[in-house]
Design an enzyme around this catalytic site. Structure first.
Site, PDB file in Angstrom:
ATOM      1  N   LYS A 288       0.844  -1.204   0.000  1.00 20.57           N
ATOM      2  CA  LYS A 288       0.000   0.000   0.000  1.00 20.57           C
ATOM      3  C   LYS A 288       0.878   1.252   0.000  1.00 20.57           C
ATOM      4  O   LYS A 288       0.609   2.217  -0.723  1.00 20.57           O
ATOM      5  CB  LYS A 288      -0.949  -0.033   1.207  1.00 20.57           C
ATOM      6  CG  LYS A 288      -2.027  -1.108   1.059  1.00 20.57           C
ATOM      7  CD  LYS A 288      -2.844  -1.365   2.331  1.00 20.57           C
ATOM      8  CE  LYS A 288      -3.807  -2.537   2.095  1.00 20.57           C
ATOM      9  NZ  LYS A 288      -4.656  -2.872   3.250  1.00 20.57           N
TER      10      LYS A 288
ATOM     11  N   GLN B 216      -4.759  -1.289   9.422  1.00 20.94           N
ATOM     12  CA  GLN B 216      -4.615  -2.633   8.871  1.00 20.94           C
ATOM     13  C   GLN B 216      -5.177  -3.667   9.845  1.00 20.94           C
ATOM     14  O   GLN B 216      -4.851  -3.659  11.032  1.00 20.94           O
ATOM     15  CB  GLN B 216      -3.136  -2.916   8.553  1.00 20.94           C
ATOM     16  CG  GLN B 216      -2.886  -4.229   7.835  1.00 20.94           C
ATOM     17  CD  GLN B 216      -3.478  -4.282   6.422  1.00 20.94           C
ATOM     18  OE1 GLN B 216      -3.649  -3.252   5.765  1.00 20.94           O
ATOM     19  NE2 GLN B 216      -3.809  -5.463   5.949  1.00 20.94           N
TER      20      GLN B 216
ATOM     21  N   ASP C  22     -11.303   2.565   3.710  1.00 25.76           N
ATOM     22  CA  ASP C  22     -11.584   1.130   3.660  1.00 25.76           C
ATOM     23  C   ASP C  22     -13.083   0.856   3.534  1.00 25.76           C
ATOM     24  O   ASP C  22     -13.480  -0.288   3.293  1.00 25.76           O
ATOM     25  CB  ASP C  22     -11.084   0.448   4.950  1.00 25.76           C
ATOM     26  CG  ASP C  22      -9.769  -0.288   4.747  1.00 25.76           C
ATOM     27  OD1 ASP C  22      -9.583  -0.859   3.655  1.00 25.76           O
ATOM     28  OD2 ASP C  22      -8.946  -0.297   5.679  1.00 25.76           O
TER      29      ASP C  22
END
Ligand code: GUN
Length: 296
Positions: A53, A97, A120
């Site tokens: 990422k 994460q 997200d």
């Protein structure tokens, strides 16, 4: 012979479009989009995903701000960091994460991120928008399901009336991809590892999306000839010689009769990262708009 859907190539194309739109923002004097990435603990897979990422941010011109913590960090410290990032006008996207250590309540953390920075798409407000049909296309929707839909769009001309079977019920993939397929007027069956008679159910599918985390779960005789199979699984397995290999949730070697199949690696994985970049650009555009909208 099944079409192998090249997720790497599609992700490269999306990253190029995101980079071009960011360059356009730059030319108009707007700030670079900025993404805060929070990683807790030393989980090997999470380290790899976060590394990808961050590299993608550098490639497209997104500023990344990394926050790495030891496993022992408290939930209160995390919430305080998120409060600071929520209030920071220089930050457009916040990514935590997953998975988190057991002593931290993941829902409490995800709920604290302001929906406008939730790249997200995991905040209940964004989940709600997706479930009411308000998120598909241009909102902040979860990256892996968004990537799955783009991969499907490359081989499925019309979704209406097709039977889609989703294997997996996670908040990250199974549930949101089922909502996206429903929005496209598929008939959707959501299954999971405890579903009885799973092979028979999958055999009826025109589209199969597998996100079960079980290497080689879907066998060739589960899949109808011509069906499109999206393999979200990323499993590291040990080989007899002591080495390891990454495989999906599908026995790819048994799927010659499928219509199309995503490879592992090189299918869904790269699209997840590219969609995160697109979502970060979307968030920046909403928070600090250009006069004319950009199209990621
Ligand atoms: N862990 C596995 N997939 C994801 C994802 O899409 N986002 C985050 N934040 N964590 C993950």
């Amino acid at each position: 012979m099944a079409i192998i859907i090249d997720g790497k190539r599609m992700a490269d194309g999306l990253l190029d479009r995101v980079a071009a739109d960011i360059a356009l923002r730059d030319a108009r004097g707007l700030s670079q989009p900025a993404l805060a990435v929070i990683l807790i603990g030393g989980d090997a897979a999470s380290q790899i995903y976060v590394g990808r990422k961050l590299r993608a941010c550098a490639r497209v011109g997104i500023v990344s701000r990394e926050f790495r913590f030891d496993e022992s960090v408290s939930e209160a410290e995390m919430l305080a960091l998120i409060d600071r990032l929520n209030a920071d006008a220089q930050v457009h996207g916040i990514l935590v994460q997953l998975p988190l250590p057991a002593h931290i309540d993941a829902n409490a953390i995800l709920d604290r991120i302001v929906p406008a920075k939730d790249v997200d798409g995991f905040h209940p407000v964004n989940v709600g928008r997706l479930s009411t049909g308000n998120g598909n296309g241009n909102g902040l929707v979860p990256c892996t399901p968004l990537g799955c839909m783009m991969l499907l769009d490359s081989v499925v001309p019309e979704f209406r009336g097709l039977h889609s079977v989703v294997i997996g019920k996670s908040n990250i993939v199974g549930k949101p991809v089922a909502l996206m397929l429903l929005e496209r007027e598929c008939t959707v069956t959501v299954t999971h590892i405890a579903t009885q008679g799973l092979p028979e159910i999958v055999r009826k599918a025109d589209i199969v999306v597998v996100a079960a985390g079980h290497p080689g779960l879907v066998r060739g005789d589960w899949v109808k000839p011509g069906a499109v199979v999206i393999d979200v699984g990323i499993n590291r397995i040990a080989l007899a010689d002591g080495s390891t290999r990454i495989v999906g949730d599908v026995c790819a070697a048994e799927l010659d009769h499928a219509g199309a199949l995503t490879p592992v690696p090189g299918g869904v994985g790269p699209m997840t990262v590219a969609c995160l970049m697109a979502n970060t650009l979307t968030a920046a555009q909403e928070l600090a708009p250009m006069a004319e909208p950009v199209a990621a």
